[in-house]
Structures are given as structure tokens and as C-alpha cells.
Write an enzyme that holds these catalytic residues in place. Structure first.
Site, short mmCIF file in Angstrom:
data_model
loop_
_atom_site.label_atom_id
_atom_site.label_comp_id
_atom_site.label_asym_id
_atom_site.label_seq_id
_atom_site.Cartn_x
_atom_site.Cartn_y
_atom_site.Cartn_z
N LYS A 132 47.12 128.51 35.62
CA LYS A 132 46.35 129.00 36.60
C LYS A 132 45.14 130.07 35.69
O LYS A 132 44.83 131.11 36.25
CB LYS A 132 47.01 129.86 37.58
CG LYS A 132 47.50 129.03 38.71
CD LYS A 132 46.62 128.25 39.68
CE LYS A 132 45.81 129.37 40.62
NZ LYS A 132 44.88 128.58 41.31
N ASP A 180 47.40 124.27 40.80
CA ASP A 180 47.15 123.73 42.45
C ASP A 180 46.82 122.48 42.05
O ASP A 180 47.40 121.58 42.97
CB ASP A 180 46.17 124.61 42.94
CG ASP A 180 45.03 125.10 42.37
OD1 ASP A 180 45.18 125.15 41.23
OD2 ASP A 180 44.02 125.35 42.82
N ASP A 204 58.86 126.31 37.54
CA ASP A 204 59.81 126.28 38.59
C ASP A 204 59.52 125.44 39.79
O ASP A 204 60.13 124.70 40.30
CB ASP A 204 60.13 127.71 39.02
CG ASP A 204 61.33 127.93 39.83
OD1 ASP A 204 62.23 127.08 39.86
OD2 ASP A 204 61.66 129.08 40.00
N TYR A 264 59.04 136.19 35.78
CA TYR A 264 60.40 136.01 35.64
C TYR A 264 61.20 137.12 34.68
O TYR A 264 62.16 137.09 34.51
CB TYR A 264 60.85 134.62 35.23
CG TYR A 264 60.89 133.64 36.58
CD1 TYR A 264 59.59 133.90 36.91
CD2 TYR A 264 61.78 133.02 37.02
CE1 TYR A 264 59.54 132.72 38.14
CE2 TYR A 264 61.78 132.05 38.05
CZ TYR A 264 60.57 132.04 38.58
OH TYR A 264 60.30 130.99 39.69
#
Ligand code: NAP
Length: 415
Positions: free
Chosen positions: A227, A280, A304, A160
Site C-alpha cells: 500500500k 486493494d 494475512d 503484527y
């Protein structure tokens, strides 16, 4: 002190001060607000009545907010030919705590998102979103009440940061050549390239704020969602830096999940548990075992996705609040947009701005006012007199207007 051309500084209020990491809040704090575009005016009219009613009930006239309207978005553009006057940012900095409605992001014309600009200029590095269930609201889940979390999303870094180049641009080609010649890595021809910066400083201050929040509110755990299995040096480092902060600065008050397991789970029952989860798997966890999570600290992109998904589990956008918080400066805001098709119909749900106000009052230390608003909202929902969005998910509910829902919340404070 800044001078104001468009806004008027209320004569009957005082400035909130910030020193050594602590806010000092006077009894009549000046709080700037941006009404917001589209449905913003309807929502603000209802919200401010709820805020004032709660403060009056909680403190019997001793405390009162001196509201100061500042301008941004369409209202600022129409009146002053400026989407975001500098003085609006000055006011947020000077008065330290502000609240805003949604703003239209003008499409095209080289104008950046006003919301993103505010976050970056004021260095509001944490986007905080509490997600809880209100009894009676329609939800796709069988037991939505099991979810009660607060997401701390890093607000300034990650993909971002806005550092990216179009495929085929001279910049992308130059970077591709550099990466090949200097660093020995091949990127496919005609690739677009984005940069994902994540710093030790940015990650640590976000996790630090999440830990401080969890300790202050006596919450059981902070989970870092990342992640790191794939992006080792960015997302993996986020997790490592998070554990480092806990160890270096909160050793007496925290324990890692791994250490807790080794100690037989009972040993540090009073300590805040630091955990981490791969992003995930976290989406599954929030659906299947939501009650195992409390505070979540996560980089920008994961945050987000995760905060919107979590909000959907408990009934959606109309009651999803948020706050963008830095060191000594905070701007609270609804998470939804301007919903322009409902503008000036007195129809939309003001709950998201009202709950953002709850966060704001808690931030000020005005917990009694915050608790009254929550009680008012719980009772309003229980009465089944609610705005259209909640009514369409609640069998037997009566649809009422934005302003009438505000009244219902105020009535609910006394119930
Ligand atoms: P939106 O304004 O959030 O509206 C999308 C839909 O969400 C609405 O049509 C409505 O659904 C539902 N909704 C939104 N707010 C609601 C509320 N208070 N109560 C009940 N339902 C609500 O999203 P958008 O249409 O994508 O964006 C419109 C504008 O807002 C754009 O200019 C965008 O840039 C801007 N925006 C601003 C912010 C911000 O200022 N923070 C955030 C997001 C978007 P139903 O039609 O099903 O009733």
C-alpha cells in the site's frame, strides 16, 4: 546439543545439517512433530501414514523419516504443566525442519499465541502459502484452476510486531505528547496507538527468499503487493527495497515489468519478471486475472488477508497448507485451527497438514515423495471419496472419515 526431558530423540535417525545456506539431508532425518490440539491427533495419525507411504514408495526403503514427537499446546500443558516447553523450541532449532498441527491459543491468562511465539523465537521470517486448485473441489469461482500462486508473507514486522498501546494509557498519552512536541504532528485525544515497523533488512530478506524460490521452481514472476501509495515510508519502501534486491543480487536473472514493456516484451522472455501491485487492486486482480500472478511477496498484514482470500477461491481451509521458514530452520503447518467441535470424531480433512508435508519434502529436496502425495490427493479427490467438507461441495461425492481419506490418498499414489 540440547537435552530432552519429555521428548525422545530417535536412535535410528540423523540430524539435518545447514552450512553456507545449504541443507544437507541424511537418508534418515530426525523430524520433530507436534501433533496439535483438537482435531490434531486425528489429522496427524492419517498424515504420518501418508508421509511414510510416499517415502517408502519413492525411495524403496533407502530413505525413511525418524519422527520425533515434541510437545506444545494442551497435550504439553496436561502432561507437563507447560504450554510450550523450551525443549520443543530447542528441538526445532537443532533438527531444523519440523511439522506441526494446530494449537489452541489459550484465551486470557497472559499466555501469548504459541504459534506467534514459535515464529518469533525461531525467526521464521517468511510465511509461505501455496494456493492451487485440485480438480473436482467445489469453488465459488467459474475457473478456479487459473489461480496457482505462492504467497510469501513477511512474518516478523509490520503492525503484527505487537507494539501498541491502549487509548488513554499513560504510554499512549506520553507518545502522543512526544509526537506533538518533538515531531509536530497532532493525534486525536484518547487515541490508541500502534507502531508499524518495516525494515530494509526484514523486507529485503523476504523478497530475496521469494525470488530464490521463483528461480528454483522456474516460475514466471514475483509480484510485490503493498500500500505504498498511502504508506510511503513503510509499504512504499518495501516495494523499493524489493526492486533493489532484484537489481543488486539477481540482475542477470530478473527484469522489471516496466523495463520489459520498454523492451517490447520479447527481449527478456527467459527472465523472472518483477512486478508490484497496490494491495486493494490485487484483490481484484486475483479474482479477475489470476493467471497473471505466480509468486507474491508482501508485508505481514496484506499477506494475512491475501492468503486466506486466495485459499477461499480454490476450495477452502481443509486443503490450505503453509510453512514458516527462516534461514536454515522451517516449521510446516496447516493454516487452519484446531476445529475443536470435530475433535476425535475421525471426521476432519487432513489435507492441509498433508500438503504442508508436501512443502516439507520439497524443502528437503525429496521431490519424488512430494509428487507422489500430490498425485495421491488428486486421485483421491477425483474418486469422490472425500471428507465431509469436500463432500458437501461436490455433487455425487461419498463422505469418508479422516483415516479412510488417508487410505484413499495412499491408494491414489499407485493409481
Ligand atoms: P478453525 O479451527 O480453523 O475452524 C474453523 C472452521 O473451519 C471449522 O469449524 C471448519 O468449518 C473449518 N475447518 C478448519 N479446519 C478444517 C479442516 N481440517 N477440514 C475441514 N474444515 C476445516 O478456527 P477457529 O474455530 O477460529 O479456531 C479454533 C482454535 O484454533 C483457536 O484456539 C485458535 O486460536 C486456534 N488456531 C490455531 C492456528 C494454528 O495453530 N496455526 C490457526 C488458527 C487458529 P465447518 O464448521 O464449516 O466445517
Amino acid at each position: 546439543m540440547a537435552t530432552y526431558k519429555y521428548a525422545k530423540v530417535p536412535a535410528n535417525g540423523d540430524r539435518i545439517q545447514y552450512e553456507n545456506g545449504e541443507l544437507t539431508v541424511p537418508d534418515h532425518p530426525i523430524i520433530p512433530f507436534i501433533e496439535g490440539d483438537g482435531t490434531g491427533a486425528d489429522i496427524w495419525r492419517a498424515s504420518v501414514r501418508v508421509f511414510d507411504a510416499a517415502v517408502a514408495r519413492a525411495y524403496g526403503g533407502k530413505r525413511k523419516v525418524a519422527w520425533m514427537e515434541v510437545y506444545a499446546g494442551e497435550k504439553a500443558f496436561t502432561q507437563f504443566n507447560d504450554w510450550l516447553p523450551d525443549e520443543t523450541i530447542d528441538a526445532m532449532r537443532e533438527f531444523r525442519v519440523a511439522i506441526k498441527g494446530p494449537l489452541t491459543t489459550p484465551v486470557g491468562g497472559g499466555i501469548r499465541s504459541l504459534n506467534v511465539t514459535l515464529r518469533q523465537v525461531l525467526d521464521l521470517y517468511a510465511c509461505i502459502r501455496p494456493v492451487r486448485y485440485f480438480e473436482g473441489v467445489g469453488s465459488p469461482m467459474k475457473e478456479p484452476g487459473r489461480l496457482n500462486i505462492v504467497v510469501f508473507r513477511e512474518n516478523t514486522e509490520d503492525v503484527y510486531a505487537g507494539i501498541e498501546w491502549k487509548a488513554g494509557s499513560p504510554e499512549a498519552d506520553k507518545l502522543r505528547a512526544f509526537i506533538k512536541n518533538e515531531l509536530g504532528k497532532d493525534l486525536r485525544e484518547h487515541s490508541a496507538i500502534g507502531i508499524k515497523p518495516m525494515s530494509e533488512f526484514g523486507s529485503k530478506r523476504l523478497v530475496r527468499m521469494a525470488i530464490q524460490y521463483a528461480l528454483k521452481h522456474n516460475l514466471p514472476s514475483v509480484t510485490m503487493v503493498h500500500k505504498g501509495n498511502i504508506m510511503k515510508f513503510t509499504e512504499g519502501a518495501f516495494r523499493d527495497w524489493g526492486y533493489e534486491v532484484a537489481k543488486a543480487e539477481f540482475a542477470d536473472q530478473t527484469v522489471t515489468e516496466a523495463d520489459l514493456g520498454k523492451a517490447g516484451n520479447e527481449a527478456r522472455a527467459d527472465a523472472l519478471v518483477m512486478k508490484d501491485r497496490i494491495a486493494d487492486s490485487m484483490f481484484q486482480q486475483l479474482l479477475l486475472r489470476p493467471n497473471e500472478y505466480s509468486v507474491i511477496a508482501t508485508p505481514n498484514l496484506n499477506g494475512d488477508y491475501l492468503s486466506d482470500a486466495a485459499a477461499a477461491q480454490v476450495g477452502g481451509l481443509g486443503i490450505a497448507p503453509g510453512g514458516n521458514v527462516g534461514d536454515g530452520v522451517a516449521v510446516f503447518e496447516a493454516t487452519h485451527g484446531t476445529a475443536p467441535k470435530y475433535a476425535n470424531l475421525d471426521k476432519i480433512n487432513p489435507g492441509s497438514v498433508i500438503l504442508s508435508g508436501v512443502m516439507m519434502f520439497e524443502y528437503l529436496g525429496w521431490d519424488d515423495a512430494a509428487a507422489l502425495i500430490v498425485r495421491g490427493l488428486e486421485n483421491a479427490i477425483a474418486s469422490k471419496h472425500v471428507t465431509y467438507d469436500l463432500a458437501r461441495q461436490m455433487p455425487g461425492a461419498t463422505e469418508i472419515s479422516t483415516s479412510a481419506f488417508g487410505d484413499q490418498i495412499i491408494k491414489g499414489m499407485d493409481a
